[in-house]
Design an enzyme around this catalytic site. Structure first.
Site, PDB file in Angstrom:
ATOM      1  N   LEU A  67       0.818  -1.219   0.000  1.00  0.00           N
ATOM      2  CA  LEU A  67       0.000   0.000   0.000  1.00  0.00           C
ATOM      3  C   LEU A  67       0.854   1.273   0.000  1.00  0.00           C
ATOM      4  O   LEU A  67       0.358   2.361   0.295  1.00  0.00           O
ATOM      5  CB  LEU A  67      -0.959  -0.007   1.200  1.00  0.00           C
ATOM      6  CG  LEU A  67      -1.930  -1.190   1.220  1.00  0.00           C
ATOM      7  CD1 LEU A  67      -2.766  -1.204   2.501  1.00  0.00           C
ATOM      8  CD2 LEU A  67      -2.855  -1.155  -0.007  1.00  0.00           C
ATOM      9  N   GLY A  68       2.117   1.123  -0.343  1.00  0.00           N
ATOM     10  CA  GLY A  68       2.957   2.311  -0.588  1.00  0.00           C
ATOM     11  C   GLY A  68       3.451   3.016   0.659  1.00  0.00           C
ATOM     12  O   GLY A  68       3.682   4.224   0.620  1.00  0.00           O
ATOM     13  N   ASP A  90       4.666   4.717  -7.237  1.00  0.00           N
ATOM     14  CA  ASP A  90       4.257   4.856  -5.830  1.00  0.00           C
ATOM     15  C   ASP A  90       4.547   6.271  -5.320  1.00  0.00           C
ATOM     16  O   ASP A  90       3.709   6.871  -4.624  1.00  0.00           O
ATOM     17  CB  ASP A  90       4.998   3.844  -4.939  1.00  0.00           C
ATOM     18  CG  ASP A  90       4.580   2.408  -5.201  1.00  0.00           C
ATOM     19  OD1 ASP A  90       3.851   2.168  -6.175  1.00  0.00           O
ATOM     20  OD2 ASP A  90       4.992   1.523  -4.427  1.00  0.00           O
TER      21      ASP A  90
HETATM   22  C1  MEV Z   1       4.791  -1.554  -6.336  1.00  0.00           C
HETATM   23  O1  MEV Z   1       3.825  -0.786  -5.622  1.00  0.00           O
HETATM   24  C2  MEV Z   1       4.518  -1.479  -7.810  1.00  0.00           C
HETATM   25  C3  MEV Z   1       5.488  -2.256  -8.670  1.00  0.00           C
HETATM   26  O2  MEV Z   1       5.023  -2.125 -10.012  1.00  0.00           O
HETATM   27  C4  MEV Z   1       6.888  -1.731  -8.539  1.00  0.00           C
HETATM   28  C5  MEV Z   1       7.074  -0.371  -9.188  1.00  0.00           C
HETATM   29  O3  MEV Z   1       6.325   0.023 -10.078  1.00  0.00           O
HETATM   30  O4  MEV Z   1       8.056   0.296  -8.822  1.00  0.00           O
HETATM   31  C6  MEV Z   1       5.488  -3.739  -8.320  1.00  0.00           C
END
Ligand code: MEV
Length: 318
Positions: A104-105, A150
């Site tokens: 969830l960032g 993110d």
């Molecule tokens: C992570 O929240 C999302 C991913 O696509 C990694 C990224 O985009 O940096 C898995």
């Protein structure tokens, strides 16, 4: 340099990804939205002998090399390298409403809020681009080579279409959307999952490249469904996105079971969000059924919640 007048406090939201996670690292489009769970970072002068970072669980010194707060330390140290060491020691206090490693960032929100707060504490008024660049240093120190989606969500808020090449394009939205967010309880490492996906790409390059294009088409359709408020179509697109994520190996038996349990309720669609391998699942419930579905899921998954989209990005707090 202007002496900061007391405490500087910034907060930034976590995020969900509606389509395109992982593929976005390899160049596709993706769609992300900020959620109503935030990380708040406060920086103030301290009479102590060393600058420190504290949260409700941990404490560490800014210039020590234990493994605590790696992303925060990397942001603070880069800011000090660029803008100069302050003449006073400082204390960074972190309060997070987002479970760590839950997809969830939380780390992006922490990096973004820390970047804005330390720059302001050092007397700099950074542009949003500069805040992003500083936050990216923190993210790279924990995630290797993130796409940047993110940190964009934490900085900009709202809901947007994103690619590494074209950056973030906000999606206009007329009516708030409600998503159910369910943390599986299993923390995981984004870095490990990104490298797992790299292995899938090496093994099946043609299939992967086809799915990469599919991820872009899905994301563009998701953006249209969001701005049209077409919930049934948006849910179907989320289900298709989940199939692609399963294929690249980031879903797990437990997550598939969780999605099965959610789909029994009245939802238009459900998928993992973020890196997978554990972490969280999101679902788009029928609006009138959202609350009862939440109560049902809460019986087993205690940190589930409903979030309403759009939400504000980075902001100053009192
Ligand atoms: C992570 O929240 C999302 C991913 O696509 C990694 C990224 O985009 O940096 C898995």
């Amino acid at each position: 340099m202007k002496l900061p007048s007391g405490r500087v406090i910034a907060s930034a939201p976590g995020k969900i990804i509606l389509a395109g996670e992982h593929f976005v690292v390899h160049g596709s489009y993706a769609v992300a939205a900020a959620i109503d769970r935030r990380v708040r970072v406060s920086i103030s002068k301290t009479p102590g002998h060393e600058s420190e970072i504290v949260s409700n669980k941990h404490r560490s010194l800014v210039f020590s090399d234990d493994n605590r707060f790696s992303a925060v330390k990397s942001v603070l140290r880069s800011a000090i390298d660029q803008y100069g060491k302050p003449r006073w020691n400082f204390k960074v206090e972190i309060h997070s409403e987002i479970p760590p490693n839950s997809g969830l960032g939380s780390s992006a929100a922490t990096s973004v809020a820390t970047s804005a707060a330390i720059a302001s504490f050092l007397g700099k008024n950074l542009s949003t681009d500069d805040v992003l660049k500083l936050a990216a240093q923190g993210e790279r120190s924990v995630h290797g080579n993130p796409s940047g989606i993110d940190t964009e969500a934490s900085l900009l808020g709202g809901i947007f279409l994103f690619s590494k090449k074209s950056g973030a394009k906000p999606i206009p939205i007329n009516r708030a959307l409600q998503f159910l967010v369910v943390f599986s309880g299993k923390a995981r490492s984004t870095l490990d999952l990104i490298s797992k996906v790299n292995q899938t790409r090496e093994r099946f390059p043609a299939s992967f490249d086809n799915l990469l294009q599919t991820a872009s088409f899905l994301s563009l359709e998701v953006a249209d469904a969001v701005s049209d408020g077409d919930l049934p179509y948006l849910g179907s697109l989320m289900n298709l996105a989940q199939l692609s994520l399963s294929w690249i190996g980031v879903s797990t038996g437990d997550l598939d079971e969780l999605i099965e349990m959610i789909l029994v309720g009245d939802v238009f669609g459900a998928k993992i969000t973020g890196a997978g391998g554990g972490g969280s699942v999101i679902a788009l419930p029928k609006p009138e059924k959202a609350e009862s579905l939440l109560q049902q899921i809460l019986a087993r998954y205690k940190s589930s919640f409903i979030t309403s989209i759009p939400q504000e990005g980075l902001r100053w707090e009192n």
